[in-house]
Design a protein around this motif. Structure first.
Motif, PDB file in Angstrom:
ATOM      1  N   PHE A 106      38.804  35.267  -2.328  1.00  0.00           N
ATOM      2  CA  PHE A 106      37.149  35.537  -2.021  1.00  0.00           C
ATOM      3  C   PHE A 106      36.783  36.513  -1.476  1.00  0.00           C
ATOM      4  O   PHE A 106      37.286  36.788  -0.570  1.00  0.00           O
ATOM      5  CB  PHE A 106      36.325  34.207  -2.166  1.00  0.00           C
ATOM      6  CG  PHE A 106      34.708  34.894  -2.218  1.00  0.00           C
ATOM      7  CD1 PHE A 106      34.318  34.918  -2.659  1.00  0.00           C
ATOM      8  CD2 PHE A 106      34.375  34.706  -0.152  1.00  0.00           C
ATOM      9  CE1 PHE A 106      32.704  35.372  -3.278  1.00  0.00           C
ATOM     10  CE2 PHE A 106      33.514  35.161  -0.316  1.00  0.00           C
ATOM     11  CZ  PHE A 106      32.635  35.439  -1.870  1.00  0.00           C
ATOM     12  N   HIS A 150      30.605  21.946   0.474  1.00  0.00           N
ATOM     13  CA  HIS A 150      30.589  22.958   1.088  1.00  0.00           C
ATOM     14  C   HIS A 150      30.322  24.469   0.000  1.00  0.00           C
ATOM     15  O   HIS A 150      31.008  24.315  -1.215  1.00  0.00           O
ATOM     16  CB  HIS A 150      32.075  23.146   1.098  1.00  0.00           C
ATOM     17  CG  HIS A 150      31.552  24.599   2.616  1.00  0.00           C
ATOM     18  ND1 HIS A 150      31.710  25.482   1.632  1.00  0.00           N
ATOM     19  CD2 HIS A 150      32.168  24.394   4.130  1.00  0.00           C
ATOM     20  CE1 HIS A 150      31.935  26.771   2.257  1.00  0.00           C
ATOM     21  NE2 HIS A 150      31.521  25.915   3.974  1.00  0.00           N
ATOM     22  N   PRO A 151      29.457  24.529  -0.013  1.00  0.00           N
ATOM     23  CA  PRO A 151      28.380  25.843  -1.165  1.00  0.00           C
ATOM     24  C   PRO A 151      30.193  26.786  -2.187  1.00  0.00           C
ATOM     25  O   PRO A 151      30.468  26.919  -3.402  1.00  0.00           O
ATOM     26  CB  PRO A 151      27.498  26.449  -0.390  1.00  0.00           C
ATOM     27  CG  PRO A 151      27.042  25.573   0.913  1.00  0.00           C
ATOM     28  CD  PRO A 151      28.721  25.074   1.100  1.00  0.00           C
ATOM     29  N   GLY A 152      31.207  27.621  -1.050  1.00  0.00           N
ATOM     30  CA  GLY A 152      32.088  28.218  -1.266  1.00  0.00           C
ATOM     31  C   GLY A 152      32.480  27.070  -2.142  1.00  0.00           C
ATOM     32  O   GLY A 152      33.135  28.145  -3.018  1.00  0.00           O
ATOM     33  N   ALA A 154      32.589  24.514  -3.342  1.00  0.00           N
ATOM     34  CA  ALA A 154      31.339  24.292  -4.956  1.00  0.00           C
ATOM     35  C   ALA A 154      31.309  25.089  -5.642  1.00  0.00           C
ATOM     36  O   ALA A 154      31.957  25.150  -6.438  1.00  0.00           O
ATOM     37  CB  ALA A 154      29.708  23.772  -4.526  1.00  0.00           C
ATOM     38  N   SER A 155      31.775  26.814  -5.446  1.00  0.00           N
ATOM     39  CA  SER A 155      31.701  28.157  -6.495  1.00  0.00           C
ATOM     40  C   SER A 155      33.092  28.128  -7.065  1.00  0.00           C
ATOM     41  O   SER A 155      33.202  28.558  -7.885  1.00  0.00           O
ATOM     42  CB  SER A 155      31.606  29.273  -5.972  1.00  0.00           C
ATOM     43  OG  SER A 155      31.724  29.774  -4.384  1.00  0.00           O
ATOM     44  N   SER A 156      34.026  27.536  -6.216  1.00  0.00           N
ATOM     45  CA  SER A 156      35.437  28.009  -6.742  1.00  0.00           C
ATOM     46  C   SER A 156      36.649  27.187  -7.496  1.00  0.00           C
ATOM     47  O   SER A 156      36.738  27.214  -8.061  1.00  0.00           O
ATOM     48  CB  SER A 156      36.066  28.357  -5.186  1.00  0.00           C
ATOM     49  OG  SER A 156      36.484  27.319  -4.386  1.00  0.00           O
ATOM     50  N   TRP A 157      35.504  25.969  -7.528  1.00  0.00           N
ATOM     51  CA  TRP A 157      36.208  24.899  -7.962  1.00  0.00           C
ATOM     52  C   TRP A 157      36.473  24.566  -9.496  1.00  0.00           C
ATOM     53  O   TRP A 157      37.905  24.203  -9.350  1.00  0.00           O
ATOM     54  CB  TRP A 157      35.028  23.082  -7.632  1.00  0.00           C
ATOM     55  CG  TRP A 157      36.054  21.633  -8.254  1.00  0.00           C
ATOM     56  CD1 TRP A 157      35.536  21.478  -9.050  1.00  0.00           C
ATOM     57  CD2 TRP A 157      37.221  21.493  -8.430  1.00  0.00           C
ATOM     58  NE1 TRP A 157      36.078  19.737  -9.549  1.00  0.00           N
ATOM     59  CE2 TRP A 157      37.276  20.220  -8.454  1.00  0.00           C
ATOM     60  CE3 TRP A 157      38.343  21.954  -7.240  1.00  0.00           C
ATOM     61  CZ2 TRP A 157      38.606  19.661  -9.160  1.00  0.00           C
ATOM     62  CZ3 TRP A 157      39.944  20.706  -7.136  1.00  0.00           C
ATOM     63  CH2 TRP A 157      39.489  19.720  -8.295  1.00  0.00           C
TER      64      TRP A 157
END
Length: 301
Positions: A106, A150-152, A154-157
């Motif tokens: 990212f 964690h937001p980061g 969560a977005s990549s999962w």
């Protein structure tokens, strides 16, 4: 962008002096990102138990959420190396217990985070090794999204979940690769094969571009199998790749390898050859084929 040193109580190295990478990168809009040289973490994948998640201590960035062991990179540290170091410091991941599968980056320009996805080859129990973790758990894949992430992460999962069971492999028709370059290879077939094998070993070390494999992520550490025939069989075996020496036809050897590899769970077999007849044979077995120029695409950043 600006650099801000950590405040009291914020993350620091567990032993010894603070590393210069342990600082905040602050974007123009005020958003803070941990790690002057970027950050990296390890997503360890265990086929039986799921993925290793870390619950972050309350005083940390997005404390109380679940993510993966990771942290700030050191100056001049390769992201994959940093991900392994951080996972050892925070979760006690033993040396040699995981095999790298892919990286996903990212990149914001001013800061980047690299996720190293690795397959567990020697089972281990994680250990809380520093004050940044409240809990470490193996979580079944289907249950990950049920946690407060964690937001980061969560977005990549979703992307990581879609590719973590994919197992690409690259099979190379070395005779065809040699023949594509009129550099006098016929005068020393073993020497010419050595040059091809050395380039393939470098590709295996640095990883194959995800775009070349048409899968998610950034780079894949896909196994490379190089097939030799005739006089080229006298070439050496460089570390990091598998060299198969055909006792007869190189094409027949490649077909046999493709058939065996295609039977593995999650396998996507990529065959590098410009030979039309061979391409037809391996496509019939479910392989994806590429011409010799594809190797340049696979190696690009």
């Amino acid at each position: 962008m600006s650099i801000v040193e950590p405040a009291a109580g914020e993350p620091r190295r567990p032993h010894g002096p603070r590393d210069p990478g342990d600082a905040w990168v602050v974007a123009a809009d005020g958003t803070k990102y941990w790690g002057r040289y970027g950050a990296a973490g390890l997503l360890a994948v265990d086929e039986a138990r799921g993925v290793l998640l870390q619950k972050r201590v309350g005083w940390s960035h997005f404390g109380g959420t679940w993510g993966i062991p990771g942290g700030a990179l050191h100056q001049n540290e390769a992201p994959a190396q940093g991900a392994m170091r951080e996972s050892q410091e925070e979760a006690g991941v033993p040396d040699g217990s995981v095999r790298p599968l892919l990286t996903s980056v990212f990149d914001l320009g001013i800061w980047s985070y690299t996720t190293l996805v690795a397959v567990v080859e020697k089972s281990f129990e994680p250990v809380i090794a520093d004050p940044e973790s409240v809990a470490l758990e193996w979580v079944p894949t289907a249950e990950v999204a049920q946690h407060e992430l964690h937001p980061g992460f969560a977005s990549s999962w979703p992307m990581l979940q879609s590719v973590m069971n994919v197992r690409p492999v690259v099979v190379v028709d070395v005779a065809n690769v040699m023949g594509a370059t009129p550099n006098g290879w016929w005068k020393d077939r073993a020497g010419a094969a050595n040059r091809v094998l050395d380039s393939l070993a470098e590709l295996a070390r640095s990883g194959v571009a995800a775009s070349a494999l048409q899968v998610g992520g950034t780079r894949w550490f896909a196994p490379v199998i190089a097939v030799l025939e005739g006089e080229a069989r006298a070439a050496s075996d460089p570390a990091g790749i598998t060299v198969a020496r055909a006792s007869g036809s190189g094409d027949d050897e490649i077909v046999a390898i493709v058939e065996a590899e295609a039977a593995r769970p999650g396998a996507i077999v990529h065959v590098v050859t410009s030979d039309r007849g061979l391409r037809e044979r391996v496509v019939a077995l479910g392989a994806v084929t590429h011409g010799v120029r594809w190797l340049n695409e696979a190696a690009r950043d």
